[in-house]
Design a protein around this motif. Structure first.
Motif, mmCIF file in Angstrom:
data_model
loop_
_atom_site.group_PDB
_atom_site.id
_atom_site.type_symbol
_atom_site.label_atom_id
_atom_site.label_comp_id
_atom_site.label_asym_id
_atom_site.label_seq_id
_atom_site.Cartn_x
_atom_site.Cartn_y
_atom_site.Cartn_z
ATOM 1 N N CYS A 74 15.477 -37.335 -2.647
ATOM 2 C CA CYS A 74 16.660 -36.374 -1.578
ATOM 3 C C CYS A 74 15.742 -35.441 -1.393
ATOM 4 O O CYS A 74 14.511 -34.742 -1.810
ATOM 5 N N ARG A 75 15.723 -34.822 -0.694
ATOM 6 C CA ARG A 75 14.864 -33.396 -0.169
ATOM 7 C C ARG A 75 15.827 -32.870 0.603
ATOM 8 O O ARG A 75 16.711 -33.296 1.232
ATOM 9 N N TRP A 76 15.220 -31.287 0.922
ATOM 10 C CA TRP A 76 15.842 -30.508 2.143
ATOM 11 C C TRP A 76 14.640 -29.796 3.042
ATOM 12 O O TRP A 76 13.595 -30.038 2.213
ATOM 13 N N ALA A 77 15.235 -29.613 3.924
ATOM 14 C CA ALA A 77 13.863 -28.959 4.100
ATOM 15 C C ALA A 77 14.722 -28.404 5.587
ATOM 16 O O ALA A 77 16.227 -28.321 6.477
ATOM 17 N N VAL A 78 14.082 -27.819 6.422
ATOM 18 C CA VAL A 78 14.255 -26.630 7.336
ATOM 19 C C VAL A 78 13.434 -26.829 8.498
ATOM 20 O O VAL A 78 11.922 -26.724 8.347
ATOM 21 N N TYR A 79 13.570 -27.183 9.683
ATOM 22 C CA TYR A 79 12.355 -27.030 11.452
ATOM 23 C C TYR A 79 12.774 -26.127 12.091
ATOM 24 O O TYR A 79 13.399 -26.651 11.822
ATOM 25 N N ASP A 80 11.813 -25.834 12.235
ATOM 26 C CA ASP A 80 11.795 -24.917 13.748
ATOM 27 C C ASP A 80 12.052 -25.572 15.000
ATOM 28 O O ASP A 80 11.134 -26.663 15.534
ATOM 29 N N PHE A 81 13.286 -26.559 15.757
ATOM 30 C CA PHE A 81 13.425 -27.420 16.415
ATOM 31 C C PHE A 81 13.191 -26.486 18.152
ATOM 32 O O PHE A 81 14.261 -25.759 18.331
ATOM 33 N N ALA A 82 12.240 -27.327 18.972
ATOM 34 C CA ALA A 82 12.529 -26.562 20.430
ATOM 35 C C ALA A 82 12.783 -27.917 20.970
ATOM 36 O O ALA A 82 12.417 -28.510 21.028
ATOM 37 N N TYR A 83 13.629 -27.294 22.550
ATOM 38 C CA TYR A 83 14.476 -27.507 22.718
ATOM 39 C C TYR A 83 14.131 -27.040 24.669
ATOM 40 O O TYR A 83 14.314 -25.915 24.806
ATOM 41 N N LYS A 84 14.609 -28.210 25.768
ATOM 42 C CA LYS A 84 14.789 -27.210 26.701
ATOM 43 C C LYS A 84 16.558 -27.628 27.206
ATOM 44 O O LYS A 84 16.876 -28.379 26.364
ATOM 45 N N THR A 85 16.499 -26.207 27.418
ATOM 46 C CA THR A 85 18.369 -26.243 28.132
ATOM 47 C C THR A 85 18.813 -27.040 29.153
ATOM 48 O O THR A 85 17.023 -27.643 29.453
ATOM 49 N N ALA A 86 19.681 -26.593 30.089
ATOM 50 C CA ALA A 86 19.838 -28.084 30.748
ATOM 51 C C ALA A 86 19.304 -27.659 32.209
ATOM 52 O O ALA A 86 18.818 -28.117 33.345
ATOM 53 N N ASP A 87 19.256 -26.176 31.700
ATOM 54 C CA ASP A 87 18.122 -24.793 33.388
ATOM 55 C C ASP A 87 16.670 -25.785 32.876
ATOM 56 O O ASP A 87 16.212 -24.423 33.769
ATOM 57 N N GLY A 88 16.454 -25.913 32.370
ATOM 58 C CA GLY A 88 14.862 -25.785 32.193
ATOM 59 C C GLY A 88 14.334 -25.209 30.675
ATOM 60 O O GLY A 88 13.101 -24.859 31.082
ATOM 61 N N GLY A 89 15.184 -24.410 31.451
ATOM 62 C CA GLY A 89 14.520 -22.565 29.507
ATOM 63 C C GLY A 89 14.271 -23.635 28.287
ATOM 64 O O GLY A 89 14.874 -24.249 27.774
ATOM 65 N N ASP A 90 12.824 -22.893 27.956
ATOM 66 C CA ASP A 90 12.473 -23.161 26.702
ATOM 67 C C ASP A 90 13.636 -22.268 25.310
ATOM 68 O O ASP A 90 14.249 -21.115 25.690
ATOM 69 N N ARG A 91 14.251 -23.227 24.266
ATOM 70 C CA ARG A 91 15.289 -23.061 23.074
ATOM 71 C C ARG A 91 14.013 -23.122 22.082
ATOM 72 O O ARG A 91 13.961 -24.067 22.335
ATOM 73 N N ASN A 92 15.068 -22.614 20.904
ATOM 74 C CA ASN A 92 14.302 -23.411 19.643
ATOM 75 C C ASN A 92 15.366 -22.644 18.989
ATOM 76 O O ASN A 92 16.519 -21.797 19.127
ATOM 77 N N LYS A 93 15.991 -24.638 17.368
ATOM 78 C CA LYS A 93 16.985 -23.096 16.672
ATOM 79 C C LYS A 93 16.335 -24.010 14.937
ATOM 80 O O LYS A 93 16.016 -25.016 15.023
ATOM 81 N N ILE A 94 17.216 -23.004 14.946
ATOM 82 C CA ILE A 94 16.223 -23.438 12.439
ATOM 83 C C ILE A 94 17.665 -24.569 12.603
ATOM 84 O O ILE A 94 18.630 -24.085 12.516
ATOM 85 N N VAL A 95 16.743 -25.770 12.170
ATOM 86 C CA VAL A 95 17.891 -27.351 11.726
ATOM 87 C C VAL A 95 17.462 -27.234 10.177
ATOM 88 O O VAL A 95 16.573 -26.849 9.571
ATOM 89 N N PHE A 96 18.738 -27.154 9.213
ATOM 90 C CA PHE A 96 18.813 -27.420 8.105
ATOM 91 C C PHE A 96 19.079 -29.157 7.967
ATOM 92 O O PHE A 96 19.434 -29.634 8.473
ATOM 93 N N TYR A 97 18.159 -29.962 7.405
ATOM 94 C CA TYR A 97 17.994 -31.671 6.663
ATOM 95 C C TYR A 97 18.738 -31.205 5.296
ATOM 96 O O TYR A 97 17.974 -30.625 4.565
#
Length: 137
Positions: free
Chosen positions: A62-85
């Protein structure tokens, strides 16, 4: 302190703040220390390749992780969310799964700014598209 009695090492919090505010780090991997007394940072990386991040999750522990997830919104904008695994693969020992499960909240509480939590028992559950779908909900 987690309900398991496992303490969160200060380095876990400091490294998370570095990822959140510094924007240089891309991910952090955490684990319970070998003496089972604290949660520690195993790896921190600036590598933005998601597949390389997934390779850091062991097949049998087992592990935990945090990832700074970059993605594009529906209108093409750049976003980031911090995801906990929360990673608990099927072939991890039951004792390890129980320890990680009972220690998770202690770590989550001190990591302020998490947007999404992903629980994974196999690579399909933490695949890029699966996580992206969860983020966009």
């Amino acid at each position: 302190m987690a309900s398991s009695g496992v303490k969160v090492h200060q380095n876990c919090i400091d490294t998370f703040q570095e990822l959140k505010l510094g924007k240089a780090l891309k991910y952090i991997i955490y684990k319970v220390s070998d003496d089972l007394k604290s949660i520690e940072v195993v790896k921190q990386s600036e590598d933005a390749d998601y597949d390389n991040f997934l390779k850091e999750l062991p097949e049998d522990d087992c592990r935990w992780a945090v990832y700074d997830f970059a993605y594009k919104t529906a209108d093409g904008g750049d976003r980031n969310k911090i995801v906990f695994y929360s990673w608990a693969p099927d072939n991890a020992r039951v004792k390890s799964k129980m320890l990680y499960s009972s220690s998770k909240e202690g770590l989550r509480k001190v990591l302020n700014g998490l947007a999404v939590e992903v629980q994974g028992t196999d690579l399909d559950e933490v695949a890029h598209e699966t996580v992206l779908e969860k983020i966009r909900r």
